[in-house]
Scaffold this active site. Sequence first.
Site, PDB file in Angstrom:
ATOM      1  CG  HIS A  48     -17.913  38.958   7.095  1.00  0.00           C
ATOM      2  ND1 HIS A  48     -16.783  37.712   7.028  1.00  0.00           N
ATOM      3  CD2 HIS A  48     -17.380  39.236   7.229  1.00  0.00           C
ATOM      4  CE1 HIS A  48     -16.235  38.012   6.848  1.00  0.00           C
ATOM      5  NE2 HIS A  48     -16.078  39.302   8.077  1.00  0.00           N
ATOM      6  CG  HIS A  49     -22.252  41.562   2.616  1.00  0.00           C
ATOM      7  ND1 HIS A  49     -22.138  42.821   3.781  1.00  0.00           N
ATOM      8  CD2 HIS A  49     -22.943  43.025   2.099  1.00  0.00           C
ATOM      9  CE1 HIS A  49     -22.101  43.986   3.397  1.00  0.00           C
ATOM     10  NE2 HIS A  49     -22.760  44.306   2.015  1.00  0.00           N
ATOM     11  CB  ALA A  50     -23.964  38.919  -2.116  1.00  0.00           C
ATOM     12  NE  ARG A  95     -20.144  42.611  -0.529  1.00  0.00           N
ATOM     13  CZ  ARG A  95     -20.366  43.882  -2.013  1.00  0.00           C
ATOM     14  NH1 ARG A  95     -20.496  45.015  -1.286  1.00  0.00           N
ATOM     15  NH2 ARG A  95     -21.197  43.183  -1.882  1.00  0.00           N
TER      16      ARG A  95
END
Length: 141
Positions: A48-50, A95
């Site tokens: 839950h981040h980039a 992702r």
Amino acid sequence: MNTKIINFRILGTKEAPLIAIESKKDIPFEIKRVYYLFGTKRNVSRGHHAHKRLEQVMICVHGKCRVILDDGERNEEVVLDSPSKGLYVGPVTWRVIEGITDDYVLLVLASDYYDESDYIRDYNEFKKYIETINKGGKNIR
Ligand code: TYD
């Protein structure tokens, strides 16, 4: 999408296989950090981040998981279920890791040291970040 599958060559024998990964040879960057995710409880998703600049290669060395990739325009889903299958994830890629089995161990090779300021942890911020890059004409992807 700034991602690609890397199939690692299996060395050793059928009875005793082995995979070796060398910086800038088997993967496109110099490895500065290695970490692994494991022991994730059922129905828990991760990621839950980039990242703004970080490049990574993910390898599910045991068990299985699914990686949902999003570059702000398109989505892609990759199943990682083999120690010989690597997933390169370039900068500015959101992702989410889900469908995680109890026995999974996800090895991550990273191009830089841990730096919280390189993370984008909010999806709206991620979309805004892409807009800023595109407006500036500096599409780093
Ligand atoms: P986080 O990226 O939130 O994990 P995930 O989203 O996959 O569940 O990381 C969890 C915690 O670990 C967070 O406090 C940051 C810390 N961390 C480090 O200190 N070094 C590292 O190399 C990584 C990947 C995380």
